[in-house]
Design a protein around this motif. Structure first.
Motif, PDB file in Angstrom:
ATOM      1  N   VAL A 111      42.917  73.890 173.417  1.00 54.36           N
ATOM      2  CA  VAL A 111      41.864  73.155 172.706  1.00 54.36           C
ATOM      3  C   VAL A 111      40.820  72.648 173.704  1.00 54.36           C
ATOM      4  O   VAL A 111      39.606  72.795 173.491  1.00 54.36           O
ATOM      5  CB  VAL A 111      42.438  71.967 171.897  1.00 54.36           C
ATOM      6  N   LEU A 112      41.294  72.071 174.806  1.00 53.87           N
ATOM      7  CA  LEU A 112      40.375  71.529 175.809  1.00 53.87           C
ATOM      8  C   LEU A 112      39.535  72.627 176.458  1.00 53.87           C
ATOM      9  O   LEU A 112      38.324  72.464 176.661  1.00 53.87           O
ATOM     10  CB  LEU A 112      41.160  70.772 176.885  1.00 53.87           C
ATOM     11  N   ASP A 166      42.739  64.768 154.450  1.00 52.40           N
ATOM     12  CA  ASP A 166      41.824  64.633 155.588  1.00 52.40           C
ATOM     13  C   ASP A 166      40.618  63.783 155.201  1.00 52.40           C
ATOM     14  O   ASP A 166      39.678  64.245 154.571  1.00 52.40           O
ATOM     15  CB  ASP A 166      41.360  66.017 156.025  1.00 52.40           C
ATOM     16  N   GLU A 212      50.008  60.540 174.545  1.00 55.26           N
ATOM     17  CA  GLU A 212      50.633  61.222 173.399  1.00 55.26           C
ATOM     18  C   GLU A 212      49.594  61.627 172.368  1.00 55.26           C
ATOM     19  O   GLU A 212      49.831  62.507 171.553  1.00 55.26           O
ATOM     20  CB  GLU A 212      51.656  60.307 172.695  1.00 55.26           C
ATOM     21  N   ASP A 213      48.435  60.934 172.393  1.00 61.46           N
ATOM     22  CA  ASP A 213      47.409  61.264 171.423  1.00 61.46           C
ATOM     23  C   ASP A 213      46.875  62.680 171.614  1.00 61.46           C
ATOM     24  O   ASP A 213      46.215  63.221 170.748  1.00 61.46           O
ATOM     25  CB  ASP A 213      46.238  60.271 171.532  1.00 61.46           C
ATOM     26  N   LEU A 214      47.129  63.254 172.767  1.00 61.68           N
ATOM     27  CA  LEU A 214      46.654  64.598 173.030  1.00 61.68           C
ATOM     28  C   LEU A 214      47.699  65.655 172.674  1.00 61.68           C
ATOM     29  O   LEU A 214      47.485  66.840 172.883  1.00 61.68           O
ATOM     30  CB  LEU A 214      46.235  64.745 174.500  1.00 61.68           C
ATOM     31  N   ASN A 215      48.849  65.209 172.139  1.00 66.69           N
ATOM     32  CA  ASN A 215      49.866  66.170 171.712  1.00 66.69           C
ATOM     33  C   ASN A 215      49.628  66.597 170.281  1.00 66.69           C
ATOM     34  O   ASN A 215      49.109  65.837 169.473  1.00 66.69           O
ATOM     35  CB  ASN A 215      51.262  65.544 171.798  1.00 66.69           C
ATOM     36  N   LEU A 216      50.058  67.812 169.991  1.00 66.60           N
ATOM     37  CA  LEU A 216      50.008  68.279 168.604  1.00 66.60           C
ATOM     38  C   LEU A 216      51.389  68.054 167.986  1.00 66.60           C
ATOM     39  O   LEU A 216      52.387  68.026 168.694  1.00 66.60           O
ATOM     40  CB  LEU A 216      49.615  69.749 168.585  1.00 66.60           C
ATOM     41  N   THR A 267      37.018  73.876 173.942  1.00 65.34           N
ATOM     42  CA  THR A 267      35.967  72.875 173.745  1.00 65.34           C
ATOM     43  C   THR A 267      34.968  72.911 174.893  1.00 65.34           C
ATOM     44  O   THR A 267      33.753  72.878 174.682  1.00 65.34           O
ATOM     45  CB  THR A 267      36.575  71.467 173.652  1.00 65.34           C
ATOM     46  N   SER A 274      47.478  72.327 173.471  1.00 71.66           N
ATOM     47  CA  SER A 274      46.532  71.246 173.779  1.00 71.66           C
ATOM     48  C   SER A 274      45.552  71.672 174.866  1.00 71.66           C
ATOM     49  O   SER A 274      44.349  71.385 174.780  1.00 71.66           O
ATOM     50  CB  SER A 274      47.279  69.992 174.241  1.00 71.66           C
ATOM     51  N   MET A 326      38.661  57.600 172.259  1.00 75.79           N
ATOM     52  CA  MET A 326      39.449  57.787 171.055  1.00 75.79           C
ATOM     53  C   MET A 326      40.910  58.030 171.405  1.00 75.79           C
ATOM     54  O   MET A 326      41.814  57.528 170.741  1.00 75.79           O
ATOM     55  CB  MET A 326      38.940  58.982 170.264  1.00 75.79           C
ATOM     56  N   GLU A 372      38.323  62.407 157.046  1.00 76.27           N
ATOM     57  CA  GLU A 372      37.074  62.712 157.732  1.00 76.27           C
ATOM     58  C   GLU A 372      36.314  63.796 156.997  1.00 76.27           C
ATOM     59  O   GLU A 372      35.102  63.771 156.897  1.00 76.27           O
ATOM     60  CB  GLU A 372      37.369  63.186 159.146  1.00 76.27           C
TER      61      GLU A 372
END
Lengths: 143, 138
Positions: free
Chosen positions: A45-46, A126, A6-10, A49, A42, A1, A128
């Motif tokens: 979050v990881l 949202d 950059e997709d992992l930045n907030l 998780t 970030s 996904m 989803e």
């Protein structure tokens, strides 16, 4: 996904707003400090998780649930978050239920738009979340 | 629809009465980037987003309180790296918030390390000699 790093930045604007609201008025936050906090978030979050996933694995479950995240907070020594998190989860669940009912209302009486408007405003964008709702959308409406 | 778009779109002031201001979709992407995670329920996603928000607040206020920018009313990078280094709870950030030092200081550190290294080597030699003596005695 996540295809690009950059997709992992907030989003910076949101992070900045949260920092500003937390600090006393008029405190200057350097650009470097902002991006550092954003990166830290970030990583948080990881880390959360991965901890939560360990609890799910222990419980032989494939889906992370609320309890796993709360246990993770304790393990990570962020116990101070647990009480406020439980509180917001309750409000969140109530809100989700309210939205479901509001949507049913709308289906039932499509003419009374005025009534729905106030509820509609609480909805955010949202998608989803909406999808998830649809799957268990068979609750009774007490109106 | 118009109302929904309005409340979702405004970035500045509209966040106060929302339960969580970080976007859940992005939080989900980050969580899913972890290969061992298969699925996440909605409550867990919401909680992680909310926890991240609390974390950002806590990291900022903690670093400000314990940092050096308090008199200047400023939060700087060094306050954050200081937090990562000093606080047990924030230790996991040490790798991504390394302490910055001047190049000149770094060179001095390298020199000192080199000298210490040489001295340690001397020490090692001494010890070896001692142990050899001990061996000889026993």
């Amino acid at each position: 996904m996540a295809e690009r790093p950059e997709d992992l930045n907030l989003p910076n604007a949101v992070i900045t707003r949260i920092i500003k609201e937390a600090l006393p008025d008029g405190v200057n936050i350097s650009k470097e400090a902002r991006s550092a906090i954003s990166r830290a978030a970030s990583v948080f979050v990881l880390y959360a998780t991965s901890c939560a996933n360990n609890f799910a694995v222990k419980g032989k479950r494939k889906t992370l649930n609320a309890g796993d995240v709360l246990s993770a907070m304790e393990e990570m020594e962020f116990q101070r978050f647990i009480a406020p998190l439980k509180e917001s989860l309750e409000v969140y669940r109530r809100e989700q239920k309210g939205k479901k009912e509001a949507r049913k209302d709308k289906d039932k009486k499509a003419d009374s738009e005025e009534q729905d408007k106030s509820r509609e405003e609480e909805n955010d964008d949202d998608d989803e979340r909406m999808e998830e709702e649809e799957q268990n959308d068979d609750e009774e409406v007490d109106n | 629809m118009a109302a929904a778009r309005l409340s979702g779109g405004c970035g500045g002031g509209g966040g106060e009465n929302r339960l969580v201001s970080l976007p859940l979709s992005r939080i989900r992407v980050i969580m899913k980037s972890s290969p061992e995670v298969s699925s996440i329920n909605q409550d867990a996603l919401f909680l992680t987003a909310k926890a991240t928000e609390l974390f950002v607040q806590y990291l900022a206020t903690y670093s400000y309180k314990h940092g050096r920018g308090k008199e200047k009313r400023a939060l700087s990078y060094s306050d954050l790296s200081h937090t990562a280094e000093e606080s047990e709870t924030f230790q996991f950030l040490a790798d991504i918030l390394p302490k910055k030092i001047l190049a000149s200081k770094y060179l001095k550190m390298l020199e000192r390390e080199k000298r210490d290294g040489e001295m340690e080597e001397d020490d090692d030699d001494d010890q070896e000699e001692e142990s050899e003596e001990e061996d000889a005695e026993s």
